[in-house]
Design a protein around this motif. Structure first.
Motif, PDB file in Angstrom:
ATOM      1  N   LEU A  92     -16.745  10.064   6.737  1.00 33.48           N
ATOM      2  CA  LEU A  92     -17.389   8.836   7.556  1.00 33.48           C
ATOM      3  C   LEU A  92     -16.466   8.644   8.427  1.00 33.48           C
ATOM      4  CD1 LEU A  92     -18.415   5.965   4.753  1.00 33.48           C
ATOM      5  CD2 LEU A  92     -20.067   7.703   6.289  1.00 33.48           C
ATOM      6  N   PRO A  93     -16.781   9.077   9.745  1.00 27.25           N
ATOM      7  CA  PRO A  93     -15.430   9.026  11.195  1.00 27.25           C
ATOM      8  C   PRO A  93     -15.097   7.655  11.611  1.00 27.25           C
ATOM      9  CG  PRO A  93     -18.305   9.588  11.287  1.00 27.25           C
ATOM     10  CD  PRO A  93     -18.031   9.324  10.507  1.00 27.25           C
ATOM     11  N   TRP A  94     -15.612   6.833  10.903  1.00 27.07           N
ATOM     12  CA  TRP A  94     -15.228   5.490  11.655  1.00 27.07           C
ATOM     13  C   TRP A  94     -13.945   4.559  10.119  1.00 27.07           C
ATOM     14  CZ3 TRP A  94     -19.859   5.959   9.863  1.00 27.07           C
ATOM     15  CH2 TRP A  94     -20.548   5.504   9.048  1.00 27.07           C
ATOM     16  N   LEU A  95     -13.848   5.100   9.701  1.00 25.14           N
ATOM     17  CA  LEU A  95     -12.575   5.082   8.516  1.00 25.14           C
ATOM     18  C   LEU A  95     -11.729   6.115   8.453  1.00 25.14           C
ATOM     19  CD1 LEU A  95     -14.805   4.419   5.058  1.00 25.14           C
ATOM     20  CD2 LEU A  95     -13.681   2.656   6.694  1.00 25.14           C
ATOM     21  N   SER A  96     -10.917   5.576   8.529  1.00 16.32           N
ATOM     22  CA  SER A  96      -9.600   6.398   8.648  1.00 16.32           C
ATOM     23  C   SER A  96      -9.474   7.568   6.926  1.00 16.32           C
ATOM     24  CB  SER A  96      -8.134   5.784   7.703  1.00 16.32           C
ATOM     25  OG  SER A  96      -7.898   5.195   6.830  1.00 16.32           O
ATOM     26  N   VAL A  97      -8.600   8.234   6.892  1.00 13.23           N
ATOM     27  CA  VAL A  97      -8.317   9.177   5.400  1.00 13.23           C
ATOM     28  C   VAL A  97      -8.256   8.735   4.571  1.00 13.23           C
ATOM     29  CG1 VAL A  97      -6.533  10.933   4.435  1.00 13.23           C
ATOM     30  CG2 VAL A  97      -7.723  11.393   7.030  1.00 13.23           C
ATOM     31  N   TYR A  98      -7.170   6.958   4.445  1.00 17.14           N
ATOM     32  CA  TYR A  98      -6.895   6.765   3.496  1.00 17.14           C
ATOM     33  C   TYR A  98      -8.501   6.112   2.827  1.00 17.14           C
ATOM     34  CZ  TYR A  98      -4.825   2.538   0.050  1.00 17.14           C
ATOM     35  OH  TYR A  98      -5.106   1.894  -0.346  1.00 17.14           O
ATOM     36  N   ASN A 116     -11.204   6.581   3.404  1.00 14.26           N
ATOM     37  CA  ASN A 116     -12.666   7.121   2.977  1.00 14.26           C
ATOM     38  C   ASN A 116     -12.249   7.707   1.959  1.00 14.26           C
ATOM     39  OD1 ASN A 116     -14.837   9.044   4.411  1.00 14.26           O
ATOM     40  ND2 ASN A 116     -13.314   8.818   6.328  1.00 14.26           N
ATOM     41  N   ILE A 117     -11.242   7.779   1.228  1.00 16.52           N
ATOM     42  CA  ILE A 117     -10.777   8.229  -0.993  1.00 16.52           C
ATOM     43  C   ILE A 117     -11.551   6.434  -0.932  1.00 16.52           C
ATOM     44  CG2 ILE A 117      -9.143   8.644  -1.913  1.00 16.52           C
ATOM     45  CD1 ILE A 117      -8.375  10.542   0.078  1.00 16.52           C
ATOM     46  N   ASN A 118     -10.043   5.432  -0.750  1.00 12.80           N
ATOM     47  CA  ASN A 118     -11.142   4.500  -0.546  1.00 12.80           C
ATOM     48  C   ASN A 118     -11.964   3.640  -1.912  1.00 12.80           C
ATOM     49  OD1 ASN A 118      -9.219   2.107  -1.997  1.00 12.80           O
ATOM     50  ND2 ASN A 118      -9.746   0.973  -0.896  1.00 12.80           N
ATOM     51  N   LEU A 119     -12.911   4.086  -0.385  1.00 12.68           N
ATOM     52  CA  LEU A 119     -14.096   3.696  -0.651  1.00 12.68           C
ATOM     53  C   LEU A 119     -15.219   4.332  -1.649  1.00 12.68           C
ATOM     54  CD1 LEU A 119     -16.744   2.248   1.248  1.00 12.68           C
ATOM     55  CD2 LEU A 119     -17.270   4.678   2.129  1.00 12.68           C
ATOM     56  N   ALA A 120     -14.820   5.614  -2.835  1.00 17.46           N
ATOM     57  CA  ALA A 120     -14.835   5.935  -3.775  1.00 17.46           C
ATOM     58  C   ALA A 120     -14.271   5.271  -4.522  1.00 17.46           C
ATOM     59  CB  ALA A 120     -14.996   7.814  -3.112  1.00 17.46           C
ATOM     60  N   VAL A 121     -13.131   5.655  -4.823  1.00 15.32           N
ATOM     61  CA  VAL A 121     -12.239   4.635  -5.254  1.00 15.32           C
ATOM     62  C   VAL A 121     -12.409   3.122  -5.811  1.00 15.32           C
ATOM     63  CG1 VAL A 121      -9.940   3.731  -6.007  1.00 15.32           C
ATOM     64  CG2 VAL A 121     -10.776   6.064  -5.167  1.00 15.32           C
ATOM     65  N   PRO A 167     -11.436  11.100  10.603  1.00 14.47           N
ATOM     66  CA  PRO A 167     -11.432  12.517  10.664  1.00 14.47           C
ATOM     67  C   PRO A 167     -11.225  13.226  11.946  1.00 14.47           C
ATOM     68  CG  PRO A 167     -13.054  11.150   9.758  1.00 14.47           C
ATOM     69  CD  PRO A 167     -11.931   9.992   9.755  1.00 14.47           C
ATOM     70  N   ALA A 168     -11.503  12.776  13.233  1.00 15.32           N
ATOM     71  CA  ALA A 168     -11.493  12.963  14.604  1.00 15.32           C
ATOM     72  C   ALA A 168     -10.636  13.751  14.517  1.00 15.32           C
ATOM     73  CB  ALA A 168     -11.886  12.706  15.248  1.00 15.32           C
ATOM     74  N   GLU A 169      -9.040  13.107  13.683  1.00 16.75           N
ATOM     75  CA  GLU A 169      -8.026  13.401  14.152  1.00 16.75           C
ATOM     76  C   GLU A 169      -7.217  14.072  13.126  1.00 16.75           C
ATOM     77  OE1 GLU A 169      -6.288   9.107  16.547  1.00 16.75           O
ATOM     78  OE2 GLU A 169      -6.851   8.845  13.993  1.00 16.75           O
ATOM     79  N   ILE A 170      -7.678  15.190  13.054  1.00 14.28           N
ATOM     80  CA  ILE A 170      -7.222  15.934  11.661  1.00 14.28           C
ATOM     81  C   ILE A 170      -8.107  17.370  12.376  1.00 14.28           C
ATOM     82  CG2 ILE A 170      -5.952  14.400  10.408  1.00 14.28           C
ATOM     83  CD1 ILE A 170      -8.606  14.279   8.495  1.00 14.28           C
ATOM     84  N   SER A 171      -7.603  18.314  11.683  1.00 15.67           N
ATOM     85  CA  SER A 171      -7.746  19.517  11.392  1.00 15.67           C
ATOM     86  C   SER A 171      -9.116  19.391  11.021  1.00 15.67           C
ATOM     87  CB  SER A 171      -7.165  20.739  11.592  1.00 15.67           C
ATOM     88  OG  SER A 171      -6.441  20.767  10.125  1.00 15.67           O
TER      89      SER A 171
END
Length: 266
Positions: free
Chosen positions: A90-96, A98-103, A137-141
């Motif tokens: 999800l582009p509006w969420l940070s890396v953390y 995105n994972i926390n949403l599933a957890v 997500p837009a800030e990482i490769s």
């Protein structure tokens, strides 16, 4: 006969659109042991992704059944996590986040907030992405995004990790690094993995067994190749390993024969 940990039993799948039926899979049966890494390979249109989506519960079977750990599965569930070629973050969420949403969804009422936080960080560490937890997500490769996608899937603690051409959109070097990361994760966690791939070298490098699909329509399993190469595996050493080369040749021969068969039918 004892049922496998994951068992596909006589799977048929027919799609129907505008009154036209298309038979994609015919009598596909496969058993996968707990902790096994299995690749499914075949030409485009042979139903590889359909098999994966059926295991994931994203597509209904026309007939047959899928069993996981002795239970019939026919709908999506956290015990079967999917990593797609497109990372699907999800582009509006940070890396953390995105994972926390599933957890938070999977472990609500089972883990405290602090335990959920520790679990998110643990899975980011597994894919070496803890340093980027606050980035979007837009800030990482692309390779980093795929690592986060793998971490999110692992964080659900699935019984089976389903990988749908997870490295297909990456450059060769990034792909190699991620293949090594997946091998390390598999060695450390001993989880059951099923991967769709077009890449013969990738299949031989990562797999315990390679399932080769015949061409569609009405695709079925043509051959299953054991890959008797001890782990851990080193890609540089394997480049000249006789067993590796033999397995690679067997898969290429199968695919080449199928390609000739298609050309002859045209």
């Amino acid at each position: 006969m004892a049922q496998s940990y994951l068992s596909l039993e006589f799977i048929d799948k027919t799609f129907e659109r505008n009154g036209t039926k298309s038979e994609v899979l015919k009598q596909v049966s496969l058993g996968v042991d707990k902790g096994e890494f299995v690749s499914i390979i075949g030409h485009s249109g042979c139903g590889k992704s359909t098999v994966l989506n059926i295991i994931a519960g994203l597509i209904d079977v026309t007939s047959g059944a899928v069993f996981l750990d002795g239970k019939h599965v026919d709908a999506p569930g956290p015990e079967r996590a999917v990593v797609f070629q497109n990372h699907s973050l999800l582009p509006w969420l940070s890396v953390y986040e995105n994972i926390n949403l599933a957890v938070s969804k999977v472990f609500r009422g089972k883990k405290s907030k602090s335990e959920q936080h520790d679990w998110v960080m643990h899975n980011l560490d597994l894919v070496q992405m803890a340093h980027a937890k606050d980035k979007r997500p837009a800030e990482i490769s692309g390779g980093m995004k795929q690592r986060v996608g793998i971490a999110r899937a692992l964080a659900m603690e699935p019984k089976v990790l389903l990988l749908d051409e997870p490295f297909g959109a990456l450059d060769a070097l990034t792909r190699a690094h991620l293949q090594d990361a997946v091998m390390e994760i598999h060695a450390r966690l001993g989880n059951t993995m099923i991967m769709i791939t077009h890449d013969v070298d990738e299949a031989v490098l990562l797999s315990d067994r390679i399932v080769m699909m015949t061409n569609g329509p009405a695709a079925k399993i043509g051959e299953v190749l054991e890959v008797p190469i001890p782990r851990p595996r080193n890609r540089i050493e394997l480049a000249s390993d006789r067993t590796y080369l033999k397995c690679r040749e067997a898969v290429l021969k199968f695919l080449y024969e199928r390609h000739r068969f298609v050309e002859a039918a045209e």
